[in-house]
Design a protein around this motif. Structure first.
Motif, PDB file in Angstrom:
ATOM      1  N   PRO A  75      44.332  54.215  32.837  1.00 39.31           N
ATOM      2  CA  PRO A  75      43.403  53.565  33.769  1.00 39.31           C
ATOM      3  C   PRO A  75      41.979  54.095  33.665  1.00 39.31           C
ATOM      4  N   ALA A  76      41.829  55.382  33.399  1.00 42.30           N
ATOM      5  CA  ALA A  76      40.488  55.973  33.306  1.00 42.30           C
ATOM      6  C   ALA A  76      39.720  55.481  32.084  1.00 42.30           C
ATOM      7  N   ASP A  77      40.424  54.889  31.112  1.00 42.26           N
ATOM      8  CA  ASP A  77      39.773  54.409  29.896  1.00 42.26           C
ATOM      9  C   ASP A  77      39.277  52.967  30.012  1.00 42.26           C
ATOM     10  N   VAL A  78      39.631  52.276  31.099  1.00 43.80           N
ATOM     11  CA  VAL A  78      39.233  50.881  31.284  1.00 43.80           C
ATOM     12  C   VAL A  78      37.776  50.820  31.734  1.00 43.80           C
ATOM     13  N   ASP A  79      36.991  50.008  31.044  1.00 41.42           N
ATOM     14  CA  ASP A  79      35.569  49.884  31.369  1.00 41.42           C
ATOM     15  C   ASP A  79      35.250  48.672  32.224  1.00 41.42           C
ATOM     16  N   LEU A  80      36.193  47.727  32.299  1.00 43.52           N
ATOM     17  CA  LEU A  80      35.882  46.434  32.905  1.00 43.52           C
ATOM     18  C   LEU A  80      37.188  45.750  33.308  1.00 43.52           C
ATOM     19  N   VAL A  81      37.230  45.153  34.509  1.00 40.79           N
ATOM     20  CA  VAL A  81      38.375  44.357  34.943  1.00 40.79           C
ATOM     21  C   VAL A  81      37.864  42.991  35.395  1.00 40.79           C
ATOM     22  N   VAL A  82      38.452  41.939  34.839  1.00 39.64           N
ATOM     23  CA  VAL A  82      38.082  40.575  35.213  1.00 39.64           C
ATOM     24  C   VAL A  82      39.363  39.822  35.556  1.00 39.64           C
ATOM     25  N   MET A  83      39.327  39.087  36.657  1.00 43.70           N
ATOM     26  CA  MET A  83      40.492  38.335  37.101  1.00 43.70           C
ATOM     27  C   MET A  83      40.130  36.880  37.350  1.00 43.70           C
ATOM     28  N   GLY A  84      41.001  35.964  36.914  1.00 43.21           N
ATOM     29  CA  GLY A  84      40.848  34.546  37.203  1.00 43.21           C
ATOM     30  C   GLY A  84      42.005  34.050  38.042  1.00 43.21           C
ATOM     31  N   THR A  85      41.714  33.367  39.134  1.00 42.95           N
ATOM     32  CA  THR A  85      42.754  32.827  40.007  1.00 42.95           C
ATOM     33  C   THR A  85      42.190  31.659  40.805  1.00 42.95           C
ATOM     34  N   SER A  86      43.063  30.749  41.200  1.00 41.39           N
ATOM     35  CA  SER A  86      42.646  29.675  42.090  1.00 41.39           C
ATOM     36  C   SER A  86      43.074  29.940  43.520  1.00 41.39           C
ATOM     37  N   MET A  87      44.008  30.873  43.692  1.00 40.32           N
ATOM     38  CA  MET A  87      44.554  31.145  45.020  1.00 40.32           C
ATOM     39  C   MET A  87      44.687  32.648  45.238  1.00 40.32           C
ATOM     40  N   PRO A  88      43.580  33.339  45.515  1.00 42.86           N
ATOM     41  CA  PRO A  88      43.659  34.772  45.808  1.00 42.86           C
ATOM     42  C   PRO A  88      44.442  35.023  47.085  1.00 42.86           C
ATOM     43  N   ASP A  89      44.886  36.249  47.253  1.00 40.11           N
ATOM     44  CA  ASP A  89      45.663  36.576  48.451  1.00 40.11           C
ATOM     45  C   ASP A  89      44.840  36.411  49.723  1.00 40.11           C
ATOM     46  N   ALA A  90      43.571  36.700  49.645  1.00 42.65           N
ATOM     47  CA  ALA A  90      42.673  36.572  50.795  1.00 42.65           C
ATOM     48  C   ALA A  90      41.281  36.286  50.270  1.00 42.65           C
ATOM     49  N   LEU A  91      40.428  35.751  51.140  1.00 41.74           N
ATOM     50  CA  LEU A  91      39.040  35.568  50.725  1.00 41.74           C
ATOM     51  C   LEU A  91      38.384  36.923  50.498  1.00 41.74           C
ATOM     52  N   LEU A  92      38.656  37.886  51.355  1.00 40.53           N
ATOM     53  CA  LEU A  92      38.215  39.259  51.200  1.00 40.53           C
ATOM     54  C   LEU A  92      39.286  40.184  51.759  1.00 40.53           C
ATOM     55  N   PRO A  93      39.551  41.316  51.130  1.00 43.75           N
ATOM     56  CA  PRO A  93      38.940  41.797  49.895  1.00 43.75           C
ATOM     57  C   PRO A  93      39.427  40.998  48.693  1.00 43.75           C
ATOM     58  N   THR A  94      38.657  40.996  47.634  1.00 44.85           N
ATOM     59  CA  THR A  94      39.062  40.277  46.443  1.00 44.85           C
ATOM     60  C   THR A  94      40.315  40.914  45.851  1.00 44.85           C
ATOM     61  N   THR A  95      41.181  40.060  45.348  1.00 49.52           N
ATOM     62  CA  THR A  95      42.456  40.538  44.807  1.00 49.52           C
ATOM     63  C   THR A  95      42.237  41.452  43.614  1.00 49.52           C
ATOM     64  N   VAL A  96      41.207  41.199  42.806  1.00 47.98           N
ATOM     65  CA  VAL A  96      40.972  42.039  41.630  1.00 47.98           C
ATOM     66  C   VAL A  96      40.734  43.484  42.031  1.00 47.98           C
ATOM     67  N   ASN A  97      40.042  43.705  43.147  1.00 46.73           N
ATOM     68  CA  ASN A  97      39.767  45.073  43.568  1.00 46.73           C
ATOM     69  C   ASN A  97      40.998  45.736  44.169  1.00 46.73           C
ATOM     70  N   VAL A  98      41.841  44.944  44.809  1.00 46.20           N
ATOM     71  CA  VAL A  98      43.113  45.485  45.306  1.00 46.20           C
ATOM     72  C   VAL A  98      43.972  45.947  44.128  1.00 46.20           C
ATOM     73  N   VAL A  99      44.029  45.128  43.091  1.00 44.58           N
ATOM     74  CA  VAL A  99      44.826  45.473  41.911  1.00 44.58           C
ATOM     75  C   VAL A  99      44.245  46.689  41.203  1.00 44.58           C
ATOM     76  N   ALA A 100      42.930  46.721  41.032  1.00 45.48           N
ATOM     77  CA  ALA A 100      42.301  47.868  40.382  1.00 45.48           C
ATOM     78  C   ALA A 100      42.607  49.158  41.139  1.00 45.48           C
ATOM     79  N   ASP A 101      42.542  49.108  42.450  1.00 42.43           N
ATOM     80  CA  ASP A 101      42.848  50.275  43.275  1.00 42.43           C
ATOM     81  C   ASP A 101      44.286  50.743  43.038  1.00 42.43           C
ATOM     82  N   ARG A 102      45.221  49.803  43.024  1.00 42.33           N
ATOM     83  CA  ARG A 102      46.622  50.165  42.816  1.00 42.33           C
ATOM     84  C   ARG A 102      46.859  50.769  41.437  1.00 42.33           C
ATOM     85  N   LEU A 103      46.090  50.315  40.457  1.00 42.51           N
ATOM     86  CA  LEU A 103      46.264  50.813  39.088  1.00 42.51           C
ATOM     87  C   LEU A 103      45.525  52.134  38.858  1.00 42.51           C
ATOM     88  N   GLY A 104      44.754  52.571  39.846  1.00 42.73           N
ATOM     89  CA  GLY A 104      44.009  53.811  39.690  1.00 42.73           C
ATOM     90  C   GLY A 104      42.705  53.644  38.942  1.00 42.73           C
TER      91      GLY A 104
END
Length: 343
Positions: free
Chosen positions: A82-111
């Motif tokens: 996880p520490a080697d990842v420089d960039l995370v991009v997510m595409g979705t039509s139906m996120p879990d919530a308007l905020l917080p963005t799902t990509v940031n929830v996933v990034a947090d879980r992945l460390g």
């Protein structure tokens, strides 16, 4: 100085729960005896995976759950921490919530932290848009490794109490067409042996003057009690426009690479449904390309679908093999695609 080419280091996917066949779905929704026959004749999907328990109506998986699983496996398969990842991009039509963005929830879980993250909201080309953005940023030379995620959880729109016999065809199609899932890919600017080169990602808006082919409502506290359906599908417009837009996307991709139709070994076509995919493949007419499809088993998982196709095709590609993927978004009409080569 920017990178000369970008490679696909790994691809992984995640599905919620066991496959649900048409008989099980029909029984749950109180469908008539001809339901299975109708699905087979007009849709062709045999199974799909849903994030909701059909017996209790309980939501069992979120998009973040599935994206985390796919993302973690993709990182592990690529040997990327996880520490080697420089960039995370997510595409979705139906996120879990308007905020917080799902990509940031996933990034947090992945460390993953302290880097650029982007979430793009789009229909069936959202994954391509996410891959395009990551691809361009990696080519700039400012980043070395990107985690790209795509997925959708549509089960929240399935009304288990609905009477299928009273639904108009446009709503009935949506009930059986879609499934839930997520996928992830690690893109790298490093020259990793045995990985495919991602030459190009195409994204083109083609919606000027065209009415939307699909509308998905998002109800808030002020309008949640209004008596209007959440999903609207103009399947006739989709049947008319998607094959033509697919042909345009394919032609542009081949022209940009200087490739001919006979040069393509694998075709990853749009995955709206089995029947539509069959029509599109015949329309594209690639003489020797092997079709790579999954929609019959997974259902239409929207922004997860390209990852399921990539997961199937990459292990089969040998040095010199070329693959083309095409996807079309019908809500406001986007044509997209990508080209791969095993070098």
């Amino acid at each position: 100085m920017g990178a000369s080419r970008i490679r696909v280091g790994s691809v992984a996917t995640a599905l919620p729960g066991p496959p649900i066949d048409n008989a099980t779905l029909g029984r749950t929704l109180g469908a008539s005896s001809v339901f299975e026959q109708w699905v087979d004749q007009f849709i062709g999907t045999r199974t799909r995976h849903l994030s909701v328990d059909l017996e209790t109506g309980e939501a069992c998986f979120t998009l973040a759950d599935l994206a985390e699983t796919a993302g973690r496996k993709a990182l592990n398969d690529a040997g990327v921490a996880p520490a080697d990842v420089d960039l995370v991009v997510m595409g979705t039509s139906m996120p879990d919530a308007l905020l917080p963005t799902t990509v940031n929830v996933v990034a947090d879980r992945l460390g993953i932290d302290g880097i650029r993250t982007y979430q793009l909201q789009s229909g069936c080309t959202g994954a391509m848009q996410a891959l395009d953005l990551a691809h361009q940023l990696l080519l700039s030379g400012r980043h070395g490794i990107a985690l790209v995620i795509g997925g959708d959880v549509c089960a929240k729109h399935v009304d288990l109490g609905s009477d299928l016999g009273k639904l108009p065809p446009s709503e009935l199609v949506n009930t059986v067409l879609f499934g839930d899932g997520a996928g992830a890919a690690v893109l790298t600017a490093e020259d990793v042996p045995g990985t495919a080169v991602l030459h190009r990602v195409l994204v083109r808006l083609a919606g000027r003057g065209r009415a939307p082919g699909q509308i998905v409502e998002w109800f808030g506290m002020g309008d949640r009690t209004e008596e209007r359906t959440a999903l609207h599908e103009d399947f006739k417009a989709i049947e008319e426009h998607v094959p033509a837009l697919s042909e345009q996307a394919l032609a542009e991709l081949l022209d940009d690479q200087g490739w001919q139709s006979a040069d393509i070994d694998y075709l990853l076509p749009p995955q709206l449904s089995v029947r539509m995919t069959d029509r599109i493949v015949r329309h594209l007419g690639l003489p020797r390309a092997e079709e790579v499809s999954c929609v019959g088993e997974t259902g239409n998982t929207a922004n997860a679908l390209p990852f399921f196709q990539l997961e199937r095709v990459l292990p089969r590609m040998e040095p010199g093999d070329r693959a083309v993927a095409v996807a079309v978004e019908s809500s406001k009409w986007i044509k997209s695609g990508l080209v791969l080569e095993m070098i």
